[in-house]
Design a protein around this motif. Sequence first.
Motif, PDB file in Angstrom:
ATOM      1  N   ILE A   1       0.724  -1.173  -0.015  1.00 25.54           N
ATOM      2  CA  ILE A   1      -0.097   0.172   0.086  1.00 25.54           C
ATOM      3  C   ILE A   1       0.743   1.178   0.057  1.00 25.54           C
ATOM      4  N   VAL A   2       1.972   1.249   0.786  1.00 18.45           N
ATOM      5  CA  VAL A   2       2.805   2.463   1.305  1.00 18.45           C
ATOM      6  C   VAL A   2       3.903   2.689   0.133  1.00 18.45           C
ATOM      7  N   THR A   3       4.516   1.866  -0.372  1.00 16.71           N
ATOM      8  CA  THR A   3       5.982   1.980  -1.030  1.00 16.71           C
ATOM      9  C   THR A   3       5.906   2.036  -2.275  1.00 16.71           C
ATOM     10  N   PRO A   4       4.758   1.541  -3.331  1.00 12.06           N
ATOM     11  CA  PRO A   4       4.899   1.595  -4.809  1.00 12.06           C
ATOM     12  C   PRO A   4       5.494   3.105  -5.282  1.00 12.06           C
ATOM     13  N   MET A   5       5.145   4.154  -4.838  1.00 16.63           N
ATOM     14  CA  MET A   5       5.630   5.473  -5.194  1.00 16.63           C
ATOM     15  C   MET A   5       6.809   5.824  -4.717  1.00 16.63           C
ATOM     16  N   MET A   6       7.415   5.161  -3.607  1.00 15.77           N
ATOM     17  CA  MET A   6       8.665   5.829  -3.084  1.00 15.77           C
ATOM     18  C   MET A   6       9.764   5.380  -4.265  1.00 15.77           C
ATOM     19  N   PRO A   7      10.843   6.468  -4.148  1.00 15.59           N
ATOM     20  CA  PRO A   7      12.310   6.060  -4.827  1.00 15.59           C
ATOM     21  C   PRO A   7      12.792   4.598  -4.470  1.00 15.59           C
ATOM     22  N   PHE A   8      13.555   3.974  -5.367  1.00 16.21           N
ATOM     23  CA  PHE A   8      13.736   2.880  -4.860  1.00 16.21           C
ATOM     24  C   PHE A   8      14.778   2.589  -3.513  1.00 16.21           C
ATOM     25  N   ARG A   9      15.640   3.502  -3.402  1.00 13.08           N
ATOM     26  CA  ARG A   9      16.440   3.387  -2.091  1.00 13.08           C
ATOM     27  C   ARG A   9      15.488   3.578  -0.669  1.00 13.08           C
ATOM     28  N   GLN A  10      14.792   4.417  -0.933  1.00 16.29           N
ATOM     29  CA  GLN A  10      13.672   4.696   0.316  1.00 16.29           C
ATOM     30  C   GLN A  10      12.798   3.382   0.540  1.00 16.29           C
ATOM     31  N   ARG A  11      12.229   2.901  -0.658  1.00 13.89           N
ATOM     32  CA  ARG A  11      11.530   1.563  -0.709  1.00 13.89           C
ATOM     33  C   ARG A  11      12.334   0.587   0.008  1.00 13.89           C
ATOM     34  N   PHE A  12      13.511   0.196  -0.390  1.00 14.21           N
ATOM     35  CA  PHE A  12      14.322  -0.813   0.134  1.00 14.21           C
ATOM     36  C   PHE A  12      14.400  -0.520   1.553  1.00 14.21           C
ATOM     37  N   LYS A  13      14.744   0.490   1.982  1.00 14.35           N
ATOM     38  CA  LYS A  13      14.726   0.679   3.293  1.00 14.35           C
ATOM     39  C   LYS A  13      13.625   0.278   4.283  1.00 14.35           C
ATOM     40  N   PHE A  14      12.313   0.741   3.861  1.00 12.89           N
ATOM     41  CA  PHE A  14      11.075   0.455   4.422  1.00 12.89           C
ATOM     42  C   PHE A  14      10.711  -0.947   4.001  1.00 12.89           C
ATOM     43  N   VAL A  15      10.786  -1.634   2.973  1.00 11.63           N
ATOM     44  CA  VAL A  15      10.427  -2.897   3.154  1.00 11.63           C
ATOM     45  C   VAL A  15      11.230  -3.938   3.589  1.00 11.63           C
ATOM     46  N   THR A  16      12.403  -3.709   3.849  1.00 12.95           N
ATOM     47  CA  THR A  16      13.392  -4.486   4.694  1.00 12.95           C
ATOM     48  C   THR A  16      13.558  -4.241   6.102  1.00 12.95           C
TER      49      THR A  16
END
Length: 249
Positions: free
Chosen positions: A35-50
């Motif tokens: 829900i939250v991360t698809p629109m995030m830049p990759f580096r920010q998304r990586f930190k959030f998902v992991t």
Amino acid sequence: MSVNQSAGLLGNIRALFYYAGFYPVTIIYSLLCLIVTPMMPFRQRFKFVTTINYFYIAWLRICCGVDVKIEGRENLPKEGAFVAISNHQSEWETIYFQLLIRPQCVVLKQELLKLPFFGWALKLLEPIALDRSQRRGALKQLLSQGKDRLENGIPVLIFPQGTRLPVSERGKFNKGGAMLAVSAGVPVVPIAHNAGYYWPGKSFAKHPGTIQLRIGKPVEAAGRSVDEVHTESVEWLLGQLDQFDAQQQ
């Protein structure tokens, strides 16, 4: 009941407690990530998902008594992309390495992305998902997508054995990592561990102890042949695995 049977029973009980926390948290957090991360830049998304991986590792220590000791952390390049290669014994390394190398792009089999919740969240990390039935096409995909990730400053993680193996087996180390490193002109960083003794790859049980993880010095690839880079990095890995095995005897 024999000692081995008792250890196996305790290992299964530990694992039962571990997965009782693992699966509910994974489902909830995966849905949040979708829900939250698809629109995030990759580096920010990586930190959030992991971020959930910190829970996995802490929960493993609490439920199963599994810890980790790292040697050679200073060998991880502080700047610039690189190709990391490691032996593949356990599910543990797929979790812990995302905390060790941040961000990263992992090379994996595409079937993993079809797993409910876990695979859906994993896809958000933009891995290089290979169809292993198409060997030539898989190599071409690895070199093309891997070089793209490296040019964008994202380290690429490869398990050259291709599948999880018991601690006593070595299997064949493919040359994809060395080929990618030579093609992109980046170093190979070999990483060895003995997680299979405590979280066996094809076993439900978990066993208490301290996983040893060693990071080797970067193997320079620029201007060298694929065979030279592959041989140097794999020989270091095999030497470390032999030491781990000798310590367990």
